[in-house]
Write a protein that holds these residues in place. Structure first.
Motif, PDB file in Angstrom:
ATOM      1  N   LYS A  45      14.728  28.969  12.461  1.00  0.00           N
ATOM      2  CA  LYS A  45      14.890  29.257  11.013  1.00  0.00           C
ATOM      3  C   LYS A  45      14.553  30.714  10.683  1.00  0.00           C
ATOM      4  CE  LYS A  45      11.903  25.933  10.090  1.00  0.00           C
ATOM      5  NZ  LYS A  45      11.720  25.460  11.480  1.00  0.00           N
ATOM      6  N   SER A  46      13.389  31.169  11.139  1.00  0.00           N
ATOM      7  CA  SER A  46      12.959  32.537  10.817  1.00  0.00           C
ATOM      8  C   SER A  46      13.859  33.561  11.521  1.00  0.00           C
ATOM      9  CB  SER A  46      11.497  32.748  11.233  1.00  0.00           C
ATOM     10  OG  SER A  46      10.680  31.773  10.599  1.00  0.00           O
ATOM     11  N   THR A  47      14.225  33.266  12.768  1.00  0.00           N
ATOM     12  CA  THR A  47      15.136  34.155  13.504  1.00  0.00           C
ATOM     13  C   THR A  47      16.458  34.287  12.758  1.00  0.00           C
ATOM     14  OG1 THR A  47      14.137  33.346  15.553  1.00  0.00           O
ATOM     15  CG2 THR A  47      16.224  34.524  15.765  1.00  0.00           C
ATOM     16  N   ALA A  58      10.373  38.066   8.807  1.00  0.00           N
ATOM     17  CA  ALA A  58       9.614  36.846   9.104  1.00  0.00           C
ATOM     18  C   ALA A  58       9.278  36.824  10.584  1.00  0.00           C
ATOM     19  CB  ALA A  58      10.459  35.626   8.752  1.00  0.00           C
ATOM     20  N   ILE A  59       8.070  36.401  10.916  1.00  0.00           N
ATOM     21  CA  ILE A  59       7.720  36.364  12.333  1.00  0.00           C
ATOM     22  C   ILE A  59       8.375  35.151  12.998  1.00  0.00           C
ATOM     23  CG2 ILE A  59       5.592  37.666  12.013  1.00  0.00           C
ATOM     24  CD1 ILE A  59       4.082  34.967  12.517  1.00  0.00           C
ATOM     25  N   ALA A  60       8.716  35.314  14.270  1.00  0.00           N
ATOM     26  CA  ALA A  60       9.376  34.253  15.029  1.00  0.00           C
ATOM     27  C   ALA A  60       8.883  34.321  16.459  1.00  0.00           C
ATOM     28  CB  ALA A  60      10.891  34.453  14.995  1.00  0.00           C
ATOM     29  N   THR A  66       5.268  28.271  14.085  1.00  0.00           N
ATOM     30  CA  THR A  66       4.964  29.684  13.870  1.00  0.00           C
ATOM     31  C   THR A  66       4.819  29.978  12.386  1.00  0.00           C
ATOM     32  OG1 THR A  66       6.032  30.424  15.903  1.00  0.00           O
ATOM     33  CG2 THR A  66       5.917  32.024  14.115  1.00  0.00           C
ATOM     34  N   THR A  67       5.806  29.576  11.598  1.00  0.00           N
ATOM     35  CA  THR A  67       5.783  29.859  10.151  1.00  0.00           C
ATOM     36  C   THR A  67       4.834  28.891   9.458  1.00  0.00           C
ATOM     37  OG1 THR A  67       8.084  30.559  10.274  1.00  0.00           O
ATOM     38  CG2 THR A  67       7.235  30.042   8.070  1.00  0.00           C
ATOM     39  N   ARG A  68       3.952  29.453   8.608  1.00  0.00           N
ATOM     40  CA  ARG A  68       2.990  28.593   7.902  1.00  0.00           C
ATOM     41  C   ARG A  68       3.188  28.573   6.399  1.00  0.00           C
ATOM     42  NH1 ARG A  68      -2.479  30.490  10.995  1.00  0.00           N
ATOM     43  NH2 ARG A  68      -2.153  29.282  12.903  1.00  0.00           N
ATOM     44  N   ILE A  85      14.899  30.894   1.527  1.00  0.00           N
ATOM     45  CA  ILE A  85      13.491  30.485   1.540  1.00  0.00           C
ATOM     46  C   ILE A  85      13.157  30.020   2.950  1.00  0.00           C
ATOM     47  CG2 ILE A  85      11.715  29.090   0.406  1.00  0.00           C
ATOM     48  CD1 ILE A  85      13.791  28.420  -1.789  1.00  0.00           C
ATOM     49  N   ASP A  86      12.388  30.845   3.683  1.00  0.00           N
ATOM     50  CA  ASP A  86      11.952  30.436   5.026  1.00  0.00           C
ATOM     51  C   ASP A  86      10.813  29.436   4.837  1.00  0.00           C
ATOM     52  OD1 ASP A  86      11.672  30.215   7.742  1.00  0.00           O
ATOM     53  OD2 ASP A  86      10.674  32.153   8.026  1.00  0.00           O
ATOM     54  N   THR A  87      10.844  28.385   5.622  1.00  0.00           N
ATOM     55  CA  THR A  87       9.850  27.327   5.451  1.00  0.00           C
ATOM     56  C   THR A  87       9.216  26.976   6.793  1.00  0.00           C
ATOM     57  OG1 THR A  87      11.440  25.538   5.865  1.00  0.00           O
ATOM     58  CG2 THR A  87      11.242  26.307   3.582  1.00  0.00           C
TER      59      THR A  87
HETATM   60 MG   LIG Z   1       9.659  30.073  11.381  1.00  0.00          MG
END
Ligand SMILES: [Mg+2]
Ligand SMILES: Nc1nc2c(ncn2[C@@H]2O[C@H](COP(=O)(O)OP(=O)(O)OP(=O)(O)O)[C@@H](O)[C@H]2O)c(=O)[nH]1
Length: 327
Positions: A45-47, A58-60, A66-68, A85-87
């Motif tokens: 998702k973040s990538t 966003a970090i990946a 990974t994502t909080r 919206i990254d989740t």
């Molecule tokens: Mg993520």
């Protein structure tokens, strides 16, 4: 004497003239919307959001969960603005942090005009994917749900691949489906075009040059956490939280950042510091490179490791660390 409360007429006119080209003006036929990007942990998702924006906001990492927190990635074009919206990956939570993460992801669904539901097509669907599908709202005519089958590069032989695609698409009803290789930026243009076609006409919600809703110091904190996630193993990376205490530009132009890495136990502190401080030095230098690339500025990074016993299970500790948990 001029009334200090009376607006200066020249200033008002200048301001109004200045707004002609800015984000308050909606070009004819401009489309926009909030689009939640959801899926189980580690599907990309973040990538995907970074690939869409052409910039890492966003970090990946290869590690699940990974994502909080929720984070916006804002794409502005002349004809459209899409707010992704990254989740956090939706999973079965084991502690208060996990519960907060899943609630954050589910809340994003409720606020969204559209949904990108990602799965990893290099694997068969799992109970976790079905669990995510269970949170999806009924999609009506006004909503768009795009099924994104990611990691096609790892998908395997054609027959196997076709069987998997069918299986993945059987998860839930959808408006459109596409395949992507988020890590290589493949399939991204098609995805964005398809998505925008389905968004309603609407305004620019954010200034054109804004790519994220996080402050740069929050992104820096995430990049420090990313380095810790990448360099440590097993439970340790997931037990790390980062708090930035100082974020100041020095007269010589160097940005001074001082931050604390919180871990849950003394033994984890030993690992994160490492023999002779080797691990924390490695984390610091990796994070510094990322932050410098993002901010295009030289950075001095000062990291300290502290223990906050079992913080992931403690709602008050989570709040202290900046996770916005409702009481
Ligand atoms: Mg993520
Ligand atoms: N081979 C391959 N790897 C990918 C692809 N997309 C993402 N990845 C990798 O998959 C891993 C997970 O990516 P993330 O973007 O962190 O996944 P996520 O869904 O945001 O994960 P959480 O935040 O934990 O929910 C990273 O190592 C990525 O480089 C892809 O299309 N192909």
């Amino acid at each position: 004497m001029a009334d200090p409360h009376e607006p200066d007429k020249d200033m008002v006119e200048e301001y109004l003239a200045g707004t002609e080209d800015d984000h308050f003006q909606i070009p004819e036929g401009h489309r926009s919307g909030f689009v939640a990007v959801i899926g189980k942990p580690n599907v990309g998702k973040s990538t995907l959001i970074n690939a869409i924006l052409g910039e890492k906001v966003a970090i990946a990492t290869p590690k699940p969960q990974t994502t909080r927190i929720q984070q916006l990635g804002i794409l502005t074009r002349s004809d459209a603005q899409v707010i992704f919206i990254d989740t956090p990956g939706i999973h079965k939570p084991q502690h208060a942090l996990g519960k907060f993460m899943v609630e954050t992801a589910v809340r994003a669904l409720q606020d969204a005009d559209g949904i990108l539901f990602l799965t990893d097509v290099s694997h068969d669907i799992t109970a976790e994917d079905r669990n995510v599908a269970g949170y999806l709202p009924e999609i009506g005519a006004e909503n768009v749900l795009i099924r994104v089958l990611n990691k096609v590069d790892l998908a395997g032989a054609p027959l196997e691949y076709q069987r998997r695609v069918d299986e993945h698409l059987g998860l839930c009803p959808f408006t459109e489906w596409l395949t992507t290789i988020a890590s290589e930026g493949k399939g991204i243009n098609d995805l964005v075009e398809t998505l925008i076609q389905h968004l309603p006409e609407g305004p620019r919600y954010y200034p054109p040059d804004q790519v994220s809703d996080l402050w740069t110091r929050e992104i820096a904190a995430e990049m420090i956490r990313e380095a810790a996630l990448l360099l440590t193993q097993e439970e340790v990376p997931h037990s790390v939280a980062v708090a930035v205490n100082e974020f100041k530009e020095r007269p010589n132009g160097m940005l001074y950042i001082s931050a604390e890495l919180y871990v849950e136990r003394d033994s984890q502190k030993g690992i994160v510091v490492g023999k002779g401080g080797r691990m924390i030095k490695q984390i610091s230098s990796q994070a510094r490179e990322e932050i410098e690339a993002f901010l295009k500025q030289r950075v001095y990074l000062d990291l300290h490791v502290k223990v906050l016993k079992n913080w992931r299970r403690d709602e008050n500790a989570l709040r202290r660390l900046g996770y916005r948990i409702e009481r």
